[in-house]
Enzyme design. Sequence first.
Site, short mmCIF file in Angstrom:
data_model
loop_
_atom_site.label_atom_id
_atom_site.label_comp_id
_atom_site.label_asym_id
_atom_site.label_seq_id
_atom_site.Cartn_x
_atom_site.Cartn_y
_atom_site.Cartn_z
N GLU A 134 110.99 -69.71 -91.56
CA GLU A 134 109.61 -70.56 -92.31
C GLU A 134 109.55 -70.93 -93.09
O GLU A 134 108.41 -70.87 -94.19
CB GLU A 134 109.17 -69.30 -91.82
CG GLU A 134 108.73 -68.50 -90.37
CD GLU A 134 107.44 -67.59 -90.71
OE1 GLU A 134 106.38 -67.95 -91.33
OE2 GLU A 134 107.36 -66.69 -89.49
N ARG B 138 130.41 -41.66 -104.69
CA ARG B 138 131.26 -42.72 -104.25
C ARG B 138 132.24 -42.43 -106.08
O ARG B 138 131.24 -42.98 -106.77
CB ARG B 138 131.42 -44.31 -103.96
CG ARG B 138 132.64 -45.07 -103.94
CD ARG B 138 134.07 -44.89 -103.51
NE ARG B 138 135.58 -45.93 -103.46
CZ ARG B 138 136.01 -45.83 -103.01
NH1 ARG B 138 136.44 -44.40 -102.51
NH2 ARG B 138 137.43 -46.33 -103.48
N GLY C 188 106.63 -72.46 -80.53
CA GLY C 188 107.34 -74.09 -80.70
C GLY C 188 107.02 -74.53 -81.20
O GLY C 188 105.84 -76.03 -81.13
N GLY D 223 132.06 -52.60 -101.99
CA GLY D 223 133.36 -52.81 -102.25
C GLY D 223 133.71 -53.00 -100.81
O GLY D 223 132.87 -54.27 -100.13
#
Length: 384
Positions: free
Chosen positions: A368, A273, A125, A344
């Site tokens: 960070e 593709r 923390g 796409g």
Amino acid sequence: MVDFYLDDEYRELSETVRDFADNVVAPVSRRHDEEHSFPYEIVAQMGEMGLFGLPFPEEYGGMGGDYFALALALEQLGRVDQSVAITLEAGVSLGAMPVFRFGTDAQKEKWLPDLAAGRALAGFGLTEPEAGSDAGGTKTTARLDGREWVINGAKEFITNSGTDITKFVTVTAVTGTSGTPERKEISTIIVPSGTPGFRAEKPYNKVGWNASDTHPLSFREARVPEENLLGERGRGYANFLSILDEGRIAIAALATGAAQGCVDLSVKYAKERSAFGTNIGKYQAIQFKIARMQARAHTARLSYYDAAARMLAGKPFKTEAAIAKMVAGEAAMDNARDATQVFGGYGFINEFTVARHYRDSKILEVGEGTTEVQLMLIARQLGL
């Protein structure tokens, strides 16, 4: 002689984690992302593999490896699931490493075995509502009352702080003044989960890293024993900065993995593709886009390899770690954007991994240490 080729031990580790990432992590990543659920089963398996113990000595249940081994594991995990990768990175770098670097023998014996085995997690923390990049602006306080620290304040964006296996968080707190009233004395204190007055608040609804655990924390008259002080009193901020330097190498490795993952996915898709009667990978516009993506990933990898090599050799690495973190974070974000363009419309659909990388990667330019903080550190080293 400079040698960035992996020896057999490092290569075997990298290949093992790559196989685990592809065959165990990837198949469940979409579900955990959609459900915003923490992947406990993956964490348990990573613990069994020894990944949480990679850089720690065997006497504490670790694997006796080093920080570069951890970085290699993070790169492979980052290719397919950044949430899983950041869970490991934060668990080791921010959770366990402060105890290993600065803890007493008793603290190491108490906490490290479970952390190194992946049976437990811990958080660190530091960040507060008004103290992020300016960590010196810490307002959380800890005062001694007899033999106990009494902690009051709040923390923000704390990873691994609210899971079912989180055992503690280490918090930075103002414990007095240093020399003048204006200069804060900042220390780090271990606060076990379940401590009265300590609470992990409702988890964030994040743009990305949806399967990682991130909470704001609150402390209201939370009491812990005096011996929970981690490291020397007043050295908390300085100690954490050193932890961040190491952590930037780890984050750079994670980001490199994300950048490479976008390349791999784009190459595969471009070969499958078709448009206007041929695979889109035959078009120079697509070829050049993916070639630039590969160049970014390669550059990011070299950057974190260099920083890690300097660190392990005992040489200064602060600037190189900042460069690696910045270069890799930007590579991940740029590659995610370009991969989405290659795909796409499908790149905008969450069921495709590139869409998750697009959402996940932005935090790599923020967490960070923001890109701006890295630039500041680099400029400072140049004497500017």
